[in-house]
Design a protein around this motif. Structure first.
Motif, PDB file in Angstrom:
ATOM      1  N   TYR A 231       2.831   1.513  -3.437  1.00 41.35           N
ATOM      2  CA  TYR A 231       2.040   2.038  -4.549  1.00 41.35           C
ATOM      3  C   TYR A 231       1.750   3.535  -4.362  1.00 41.35           C
ATOM      4  O   TYR A 231       1.767   4.303  -5.325  1.00 41.35           O
ATOM      5  CB  TYR A 231       0.726   1.275  -4.678  1.00 41.35           C
ATOM      6  N   TYR A 232       1.502   3.947  -3.131  1.00 37.36           N
ATOM      7  CA  TYR A 232       1.230   5.359  -2.859  1.00 37.36           C
ATOM      8  C   TYR A 232       2.406   6.230  -3.291  1.00 37.36           C
ATOM      9  O   TYR A 232       2.226   7.295  -3.887  1.00 37.36           O
ATOM     10  CB  TYR A 232       0.945   5.555  -1.368  1.00 37.36           C
TER      11      TYR A 232
ATOM     12  N   ASN B 264       0.835  -1.210   0.000  1.00 39.71           N
ATOM     13  CA  ASN B 264       0.000   0.000   0.000  1.00 39.71           C
ATOM     14  C   ASN B 264       0.866   1.254   0.000  1.00 39.71           C
ATOM     15  O   ASN B 264       0.617   2.201  -0.760  1.00 39.71           O
ATOM     16  CB  ASN B 264      -0.932   0.010   1.211  1.00 39.71           C
ATOM     17  N   ARG B 265       1.874   1.262   0.858  1.00 34.18           N
ATOM     18  CA  ARG B 265       2.761   2.420   0.899  1.00 34.18           C
ATOM     19  C   ARG B 265       3.611   2.494  -0.367  1.00 34.18           C
ATOM     20  O   ARG B 265       3.879   3.595  -0.895  1.00 34.18           O
ATOM     21  CB  ARG B 265       3.668   2.350   2.126  1.00 34.18           C
TER      22      ARG B 265
ATOM     23  N   LYS C 278      -3.296   5.712  -4.915  1.00 35.55           N
ATOM     24  CA  LYS C 278      -3.766   5.870  -3.531  1.00 35.55           C
ATOM     25  C   LYS C 278      -3.976   7.329  -3.124  1.00 35.55           C
ATOM     26  O   LYS C 278      -4.355   7.602  -1.986  1.00 35.55           O
ATOM     27  CB  LYS C 278      -2.745   5.245  -2.573  1.00 35.55           C
TER      28      LYS C 278
END
Length: 528
Positions: free
Chosen positions: A483-484, A480-481, A527
């Motif tokens: 991709y952000y 998640n981080r 994101k």
């Protein structure tokens, strides 16, 4: 080879319809922005359910080609008969232009065919990515603007780096990143596989590198490997050689070369943790001293590095090895009397000279294997941060043919490296470090990057191979981080590497980015 039923040419023509269409060149929604395009007065419209034959004379990864057309809703198969093809991917080695360039013809008047021509397979794949972005769906039809695109990259080196030493993400995540690199015509995956926190590549001659050296990450640097096994039983934190070879094939099908990074002489704590005798301080303490440097004056240590490089070269066919070379803490050499004596004996005046001396020996070793070295710009021997406790090299000069990757220091160091005859990859951290916050490096700032610094002109500009954008892993514990931080700034980097500065336009870029936003949101990457 898979063969599908062929469409008769007459029937194929009936499937291709033309409707009036007008558009300015700027409205071609493609990232990176093509070098030149002409939009015709017709649009190509295809029925939603149809089959098309593909003819190619190039050695392309056919499964990947079919997957791209499948994603677009076009059922396709390969034919050996050019006359039966509705899509042509034609390799023409006599075609002029830079490597990676291509010509795409979506004009309906040309025998009702989609044609991509290029002088390399990489160019054909780049043309495919443009086609991929131009084709859209509208209810019961598949459509694309009638156009002819003549495109070529501004730079040959268009790289994305992933640090998997600090946090390990695994094959599935890396494949997704390679897919998006291909979509953006980025052609080099710089894989940071070793560093202080963890060793991520199987080396068969030294099994402890993975059985011990892989069992840490940036979030758990204080754990012993026994504690790691207790907390995370069975968690694998490295790639086998078979897995790495699979990744090489996967990337190659998408026109991407993988360049691995094996750090020397610093950022070596993971390997020294496994084999303390490798370290300058650790060998004395009989255990890891975190942040230690390889004792590169010890023939046994140099032999270890050669052995590692031999296995790495057997995995990665790119024949370019990134040697790191950054942020070496020379204290570990200063505290060794035998290293000081070695320097005196061999007339090596500074520790920066000692590093260049060692790097040059590795450069010659790689050259003997038909490979080339690249490293961060400390390998030139310059005191890039003007640190009071560091003396720049006084005698040793970096071996000719080495590629310098600029990341820090005064931009004039780029000009200096080129003046000294070196090719340069510009990775100025103020623009290209994707781990930096969006407040530090907003999208518009990333997009403004020009790999060619001020003060260069004429043939000197040709020594700038391109750019690399870096995803360092200290603060990236999960996807998640990851991709952000990467999306959407990787698109800005791709356009900086492909499109001539005079053709760049941030407003137009953000408009074209909307289509990417839709795609990346559907995949869970976007994101913001």
């Amino acid at each position: 080879m898979s063969y599908f039923r062929f469409l008769k040419p007459g029937f194929l023509q009936l499937l291709l319809l033309c409707i009036p269409f007008t558009a300015a060149v700027q409205e071609l929604s493609v990232i990176p922005q093509p070098a030149a395009a002409t939009v015709t007065n017709t649009a190509t419209v295809l029925p939603a359910k149809m089959f098309r034959n593909i003819y190619t004379n190039a050695g392309l990864g056919r499964s990947y080609i079919l997957s791209v057309f499948g994603e677009l809703g076009i059922a396709a198969g390969f034919t050996n008969e050019k006359k039966n093809a509705g899509i042509e991917l034609l390799l023409d080695t006599k075609q002029k232009g830079k490597k990676g360039g291509y010509m795409l013809d979506l004009a309906a008047s040309v025998k009702n065919k989609i044609t991509i021509t290029a002088n390399t397979t990489e160019g054909l794949l780049n043309g495919l990515q443009t086609l991929r972005q131009l084709i859209g769906r509208d209810g019961s039809s598949i459509h694309a603007p009638g156009c002819r695109v003549s495109d070529t990259p501004e730079f040959s080196w268009r790289a994305f780096m992933l640090d998997e030493s600090r946090h390990f993400h695994g094959m599935a995540t890396v494949k997704k990143l390679l897919d998006e690199m291909a979509r953006l015509k980025m052609n080099i995956f710089h894989w940071h596989l070793v560093d202080d926190p963890g060793w991520r590549i199987e080396i068969r001659k030294y099994p402890l590198l993975t059985t011990i050296g892989s069992k840490r990450d940036h979030s758990h640097t204080n754990l012993s490997w026994q504690q790691w096994d207790s907390l995370f039983p069975g968690r694998k934190m490295f790639y086998t050689q078979a897995e790495l070879k699979e990744m090489v094939r996967y990337a190659a099908d998408r026109g991407i070369r993988i360049i691995p990074e094996i750090e020397v002489p610093g950022h070596a704590s993971a390997s020294i943790y496994a084999y303390p005798w490798l370290g300058s301080s650790s060998s004395k303490e009989k255990k890891l001293v975190y942040g230690d440097l390889y004792n590169i004056t010890d023939p046994r240590v140099e032999g270890f590095i050669h052995d590692v490089l031999d296995e790495v070269l057997a995995i990665f066919p790119s024949k370019i090895i990134h040697i790191g070379g950054d942020e070496a803490n020379y204290t570990h050499w200063k505290n060794r009397e035998d290293i000081t004596a070695f320097m005196k004996k061999h007339d090596i005046p500074t520790h920066s000279d000692l590093q260049v001396w060692a790097i040059n020996r590795l450069s010659r070793y790689l050259a003997g294997k038909g490979a080339k070295m690249i490293g961060w710009n400390e390998i030139t021997g310059d005191n890039i941060r003007l640190e009071a406790h560091v003396k720049a090299s006084e005698k040793e000069k970096l071996a000719p043919g080495t590629i310098v990757q600029f990341w820090d220091g005064e931009v004039s160091l780029v000009n200096k490296a080129i003046h000294n005859g070196f090719d340069v990859v510009n990775s100025d951290r103020h623009y290209t470090y994707l781990d930096y916050s969006y407040e530090t490096t907003p999208l518009e700032k990333a997009y403004a990057f020009n790999p060619v610094p001020e003060g260069l002109s004429g043939t000197d500009t040709e020594k700038i191979l391109g750019l690399g954008c870096q995803m360092w892993g200290e603060a990236i514990p999960d996807t998640n981080r990851l991709y952000y931080q990467v999306f959407p700034r990787i698109a800005a980097m791709a356009e900086c590497a492909w499109t001539a500065p005079a053709r760049k336009d941030y407003s137009g870029f953000t408009e074209r980015l909307k289509k990417m936003e839709t795609i990346w949101k559907s995949y869970g990457y976007w994101k913001l």
